[in-house]
Design a protein around this motif. Structure first.
Motif, PDB file in Angstrom:
ATOM      1  N   VAL B  40       0.808  -1.224   0.000  1.00  0.00           N
ATOM      2  CA  VAL B  40       0.000   0.000   0.000  1.00  0.00           C
ATOM      3  C   VAL B  40       0.844   1.278   0.000  1.00  0.00           C
ATOM      4  CG1 VAL B  40      -2.016  -1.085   1.061  1.00  0.00           C
ATOM      5  CG2 VAL B  40      -0.272  -0.079   2.531  1.00  0.00           C
ATOM      6  N   TYR B  41       2.143   1.145   0.208  1.00  0.00           N
ATOM      7  CA  TYR B  41       2.993   2.338   0.241  1.00  0.00           C
ATOM      8  C   TYR B  41       4.439   1.939   0.009  1.00  0.00           C
ATOM      9  CZ  TYR B  41       5.316   6.553   2.020  1.00  0.00           C
ATOM     10  OH  TYR B  41       6.091   7.671   2.154  1.00  0.00           O
ATOM     11  N   ASP B  43       8.284   3.733   0.221  1.00  0.00           N
ATOM     12  CA  ASP B  43       9.071   4.889   0.643  1.00  0.00           C
ATOM     13  C   ASP B  43      10.426   4.789  -0.058  1.00  0.00           C
ATOM     14  OD1 ASP B  43      10.211   6.991   1.952  1.00  0.00           O
ATOM     15  OD2 ASP B  43      10.340   6.006   3.912  1.00  0.00           O
ATOM     16  N   LEU B  44      10.734   5.764  -0.918  1.00  0.00           N
ATOM     17  CA  LEU B  44      11.957   5.703  -1.713  1.00  0.00           C
ATOM     18  C   LEU B  44      12.864   6.897  -1.422  1.00  0.00           C
ATOM     19  CD1 LEU B  44      10.440   4.497  -5.116  1.00  0.00           C
ATOM     20  CD2 LEU B  44      11.666   3.139  -3.403  1.00  0.00           C
ATOM     21  N   GLU B  46      15.763  10.014  -2.410  1.00  0.00           N
ATOM     22  CA  GLU B  46      15.759  11.107  -3.378  1.00  0.00           C
ATOM     23  C   GLU B  46      16.845  10.836  -4.417  1.00  0.00           C
ATOM     24  OE1 GLU B  46      14.073  14.234  -2.699  1.00  0.00           O
ATOM     25  OE2 GLU B  46      13.112  13.316  -0.946  1.00  0.00           O
ATOM     26  N   GLU B  56      20.077   0.936   4.305  1.00  0.00           N
ATOM     27  CA  GLU B  56      18.621   0.991   4.154  1.00  0.00           C
ATOM     28  C   GLU B  56      18.313   2.164   3.227  1.00  0.00           C
ATOM     29  OE1 GLU B  56      16.439   1.702   7.881  1.00  0.00           O
ATOM     30  OE2 GLU B  56      15.090   2.858   6.596  1.00  0.00           O
ATOM     31  N   PHE B  57      17.506   1.946   2.199  1.00  0.00           N
ATOM     32  CA  PHE B  57      17.197   3.074   1.300  1.00  0.00           C
ATOM     33  C   PHE B  57      15.710   3.406   1.248  1.00  0.00           C
ATOM     34  CE2 PHE B  57      16.962  -0.495  -1.775  1.00  0.00           C
ATOM     35  CZ  PHE B  57      15.801  -0.192  -2.472  1.00  0.00           C
ATOM     36  N   ALA B  59      11.430   1.695   2.238  1.00  0.00           N
ATOM     37  CA  ALA B  59      10.632   0.586   2.748  1.00  0.00           C
ATOM     38  C   ALA B  59       9.452   0.321   1.833  1.00  0.00           C
ATOM     39  CB  ALA B  59      10.124   0.902   4.160  1.00  0.00           C
ATOM     40  N   GLU B  61       5.562  -1.161   2.232  1.00  0.00           N
ATOM     41  CA  GLU B  61       4.651  -1.396   3.341  1.00  0.00           C
ATOM     42  C   GLU B  61       3.375  -2.083   2.872  1.00  0.00           C
ATOM     43  OE1 GLU B  61       4.284   1.499   6.305  1.00  0.00           O
ATOM     44  OE2 GLU B  61       6.045   2.635   5.672  1.00  0.00           O
ATOM     45  N   SER B  62       3.005  -3.120   3.626  1.00  0.00           N
ATOM     46  CA  SER B  62       1.696  -3.740   3.440  1.00  0.00           C
ATOM     47  C   SER B  62       0.768  -3.088   4.450  1.00  0.00           C
ATOM     48  CB  SER B  62       1.800  -5.234   3.700  1.00  0.00           C
ATOM     49  OG  SER B  62       2.087  -5.461   5.065  1.00  0.00           O
ATOM     50  N   LYS B  64      -0.270  -4.330   7.106  1.00  0.00           N
ATOM     51  CA  LYS B  64       0.141  -4.721   8.450  1.00  0.00           C
ATOM     52  C   LYS B  64       1.491  -4.159   8.885  1.00  0.00           C
ATOM     53  CE  LYS B  64      -0.673  -7.127  12.116  1.00  0.00           C
ATOM     54  NZ  LYS B  64      -1.672  -6.461  12.932  1.00  0.00           N
ATOM     55  N   ALA B  65       2.455  -4.098   7.986  1.00  0.00           N
ATOM     56  CA  ALA B  65       3.814  -3.818   8.458  1.00  0.00           C
ATOM     57  C   ALA B  65       4.683  -3.153   7.401  1.00  0.00           C
ATOM     58  CB  ALA B  65       4.474  -5.119   8.898  1.00  0.00           C
ATOM     59  N   ALA B  66       5.744  -2.497   7.890  1.00  0.00           N
ATOM     60  CA  ALA B  66       6.737  -1.895   7.014  1.00  0.00           C
ATOM     61  C   ALA B  66       7.914  -2.845   6.907  1.00  0.00           C
ATOM     62  CB  ALA B  66       7.200  -0.563   7.579  1.00  0.00           C
ATOM     63  N   GLU B  85       4.280   5.971  -6.357  1.00  0.00           N
ATOM     64  CA  GLU B  85       3.580   6.833  -5.408  1.00  0.00           C
ATOM     65  C   GLU B  85       2.069   6.623  -5.534  1.00  0.00           C
ATOM     66  OE1 GLU B  85       3.750  11.546  -4.658  1.00  0.00           O
ATOM     67  OE2 GLU B  85       5.657  10.563  -5.114  1.00  0.00           O
TER      68      GLU B  85
END
Lengths: 364, 126
Positions: B40-41, B43-44, B46, B56-57, B59, B61-62, B64-66, B85
């Motif tokens: 559902v999300y 995170d990337l 720049e 770590e670059f 995440a 996310e479902s 339930k969890a990242a 996005e």
């Protein structure tokens, strides 16, 4: 620590359905079958069934049952008709929460307490310890009861038609006992989803038959994944997130269940003092701008300083918004306060809102 | 069974890398998207961010969890997939056809240390 994972009476059925299984409260529980989103929507729009056999049940019986329950429970059961149910907490002397629970009034001499799976051992020890001096008999009936929750706008029709139990006349937060197949089955109009629904308690064999009938009728099996998203959206707390032994019900914004006008209960002095002085922090709702998702434990900041922590957060399945419940220091708990949520390396603008992200749809 | 693409190299943390000259195209494997469920999300980073292998670059996310993302290689982020996005579910639909970031590598020999398809398949079976 549990050495061995416990299982519910429906465990083999979850495995056969291909559920994703994961530990919860010491039990190997189904998290999802089809997918959290599909299961969540089934409950909001139609009906779904949850295995909640992991919940604990404790029976309190005897001439002092009313006096004893009043002693350990922050809510007030005085004058209630038989068959009524109360939500509330058991607290320590310092006001911290032992557990949140439902109290079913069978009659003045008998109450049935429903407690969280993760707290069964701790709760039973607490309940036993505080029964000293009261003429009550306490039985941990957790091992003998299975339980399912049938939830959603079509729950009443489903329980009536598929299970043949006449539940129309059971009012919200009330229960009835039905003699079925030679046992006493308890059915209450309660749940943890914000929708109408029923919770059914019976022997393992009976609950297995109930589950099979519901599956045959095509009712969506629902896992703990959507149980959490559903309860979260309507602002219901989960012990371990919004409630804990170092969080009081006042701080959890659940004062309405704490009856300080009762003559006596464990924790009353501490809670009365906290109420009079005002809390230093409390649980509020948070809404983020944008799509990032706040999760349990993430910091909430104002001007780069930490003022609180997310307790539960999701992209709300029902509304699509990124929302959370959070424990926030005063005075940043006021509605509309602008805060930032730290998610990994970045912070995201957010504001304090009411902790109800979706309206409950109870049948009262 | 989840798909594994022959021409990719893999990190144990389930990212795939496809090399285009000195640029590493990075995504997550079909096995990873399946384990996560509905994404559902995303995170990337720049464009311009510097990454060391193992950093770590972002995440994925479902509900339930990242789940954190780790860069399999060192270098500079030269592109991020902005389509994600609005359509993070593209990863669920086609994990190997949906890249997350492109990294201009400082040391392309790092790719040789990653798992090949066969070795990665073994990890997924465990």
């Amino acid at each position: 620590m549990e050495n061995q994972m416990k299982t519910t009476c429906l465990h083999d059925k979850h495995v056969a359905l291909g559920a994703l299984m994961s530990p919860f409260g010491g039990f190997d529980m189904p998290i999802q079958y089809k997918g959290i989103t599909e299961e969540h929507n089934a409950v909001r729009k139609h009906v779904g069934v949850f295995d909640v056999s992991h919940m604990g049940e404790v029976r309190v019986k005897g001439p002092d049952a009313y006096k004893y329950v009043s002693h350990i429970f922050v809510n007030d059961v005085t004058g209630a008709p038989d068959g009524q149910i109360f939500y509330g907490m058991m607290c320590y002397e310092n006001g911290g929460v032992v557990d949140d629970l439902l109290v079913y009034k069978v009659n003045d001499n008998e109450y049935f307490l429903v407690i969280n799976a993760s707290n069964i051992d701790k709760d039973v020890a607490w309940i036993m310890k505080n029964a000293e001096g009261f003429d009550v008999e306490i039985t941990d009936e957790s091992p003998i009861y299975g339980e399912v929750a049938v939830q959603g706008p079509e729950a009443e029709e489903t329980v009536e038609k598929v299970l043949g139990i006449p539940v129309k006349d059971i009012a919200f937060y009330n229960f009835k006992t039905f003699p079925i197949d030679g046992e006493e089955v308890i059915v209450s109009r309660t749940g943890y989803t914000g929708e109408d629904g029923f919770e059914i308690y019976g022997s393992h064999d009976y609950i297995r038959r109930v589950w099979d009938k519901l599956m045959e009728a095509g009712v969506q099996p629902c896992g703990l994944g959507c149980r959490d998203t559903l309860r979260f959206e309507v602002g219901l707390p989960l012990y371990g997130d919004e409630l804990a032994d170092d969080i009081t019900p006042i701080e959890a914004s659940l004062s309405m269940f704490v009856k300080l006008d009762k003559p006596e209960f464990i924790g009353k002095e501490a809670l009365a003092a906290q109420k009079a002085e005002g809390v230093k922090r409390r649980i509020v709702g948070i809404e983020l701008e944008g799509n990032a998702i706040p999760r349990h434990g993430y910091a909430v900041e104002v001007n780069g300083e930490k003022v609180g922590e997310i307790t539960t957060g999701y992209r709300s399945i029902s509304t699509g918004k990124s929302v959370a419940m959070a424990m926030i220091d005063k005075p940043y708990d006021k509605l509309g306060t602008e805060v930032e949520v730290r998610i990994r390396k970045k912070t995201f603008p957010a504001k304090v809102v009411k902790k109800r992200f979706y309206d409950k749809n109870y049948k009262k | 069974m989840s798909k594994i693409e022959e021409g990719c190299r893999y990190a144990e943390s389930h990212e795939w890398v496809r090399v285009d000259e000195d640029v590493a195209v990075i995504g997550i494997s079909d096995y990873a998207q399946h384990a996560l469920g509905n994404i559902v999300y995303v995170d990337l980073p720049e464009v311009g961010d510097e990454l060391e292998a193992g950093d770590e670059f972002g995440a994925v996310e479902s509900v339930k969890a990242a789940s954190d993302l780790y860069s399999p290689v060192s270098g500079t982020v030269v592109a991020v997939n902005e389509e994600l996005e609005d359509r993070p579910e593209a990863i669920n639909e086609d994990a190997f056809g949906t890249w997350l970031i492109k990294v201009a590598m400082t040391d392309s020999s790092e790719v040789d240390k990653l798992l090949d398809a066969e070795a990665y398949a073994k990890i997924c079976e465990e």
